[in-house]
Design a protein around this motif. Structure first.
Motif, PDB file in Angstrom:
ATOM      1  N   ASN A  12       0.843  -1.191   0.000  1.00 51.85           N
ATOM      2  CA  ASN A  12       0.000   0.000   0.000  1.00 51.85           C
ATOM      3  C   ASN A  12       0.881   1.245   0.000  1.00 51.85           C
ATOM      4  N   LYS A  14       0.306   4.018   1.090  1.00 49.62           N
ATOM      5  CA  LYS A  14       0.219   4.727   2.366  1.00 49.62           C
ATOM      6  C   LYS A  14       1.353   4.349   3.315  1.00 49.62           C
ATOM      7  N   GLU A  45      -6.209  10.788   1.098  1.00 51.52           N
ATOM      8  CA  GLU A  45      -4.811  11.065   1.393  1.00 51.52           C
ATOM      9  C   GLU A  45      -4.001   9.780   1.335  1.00 51.52           C
ATOM     10  N   MET A  46      -2.764   9.919   0.813  1.00 48.80           N
ATOM     11  CA  MET A  46      -1.953   8.721   0.627  1.00 48.80           C
ATOM     12  C   MET A  46      -0.693   8.763   1.490  1.00 48.80           C
ATOM     13  N   THR A  47       0.269   9.621   1.125  1.00 47.12           N
ATOM     14  CA  THR A  47       1.504   9.662   1.897  1.00 47.12           C
ATOM     15  C   THR A  47       2.133  11.044   1.786  1.00 47.12           C
TER      16      THR A  47
END
Length: 247
Positions: A12, A14, A45-47
């Protein structure tokens, strides 16, 4: 013992903790500031991405400049061996990289796995072979005629013209969002193959697989400072890179 080419790549995006990669070390931006990246399919939101500035660029360029004499003088066969290891690792981790590319950029996983990642590996293999086979172009022209001013007789002789390619120094490589890892590899492979060092500034919109390239470089044995990655926006990181006096 055979070294494994399989990396510990998160499933993932994230879980990918993106940092700058300068002089063989992962480090946060000097400002301590980050910006959020988003999954284009869901909008979630991811990272966080480093919001790097001119100081980070300067540190990266300095590292690349210091590494240039060593890398440019390294025998081509040794540079090629490292590049082929990079290609091996891209191939061995193709599916995981494709999953991250899809989450970060939005393209289908199959497209990334069947097109983008094989292209990335091929760039490194292609230019590794190029430098090992030789980067001097030679053109020979036989039966060229030389005129003796005191006589009408002309004698044939051989002419040889050569073009020799030599490394230039530190290159700044800025890549777009639409083919994140592929464009990084397309610029990076020929750059380092011929002995240049570089600072890569990927798109802040799609930085995940570019960051994974830092891990691949490290695992492949790329010497510190040869390849540096600085993440951030065009105005804050890209502009200082293209205007840097040593690039």
């Amino acid at each position: 013992m055979t070294m494994s080419n399989v990396l510990n790549i998160p499933a993932n995006a994230k879980d990918v903790k993106i940092m700058n990669y300068i002089n063989g070390e992962w480090m946060p931006p000097t400002s301590g500031s980050y910006m959020m990246s988003y999954n284009p399919a869901t909008g979630e939101e991811m990272t966080p991405i480093p919001d790097s500035m001119d100081k980070d660029i300067d540190n990266a360029v300095c590292a690349a400049k210091n590494a240039f004499p060593m890398w440019s003088m390294m025998p081509a066969v040794e540079r090629a061996a490292i590049m082929n290891r990079v290609a091996d690792m891209i191939e061995e981790n193709c599916q995981q990289l494709a999953m991250l590319e899809s989450q970060d950029q939005g393209k289908p996983v199959m497209s990334a796995a069947m097109k983008d990642m094989p292209s990335c590996a091929n760039f490194f293999r292609q230019f590794a072979k190029y430098v090992v086979d030789g980067i001097m172009e030679t053109k020979s022209t036989s039966n060229a005629m030389m005129t003796n001013m005191s006589t009408t007789k002309r004698e044939p002789y051989m002419m040889m013209a050569t073009t020799q390619h030599v490394p230039s120094g530190v290159a700044g490589l800025i890549t777009p969002w639409n083919f994140p890892m592929q464009m990084v590899c397309e610029k990076l492979a020929p750059c380092i193959a011929v002995g240049n060092t570089c600072v890569v500034k990927p798109s802040e919109m799609t930085s995940v697989t570019a960051f994974m390239m830092t891990q691949i470089m490290e695992a492949a044995g790329m010497p510190a400072g040869v390849v540096n990655f600085v993440f951030g926006t065009g105005p804050k990181a890209g502009e200082p890179l293209v205007k840097h006096k040593d690039v």
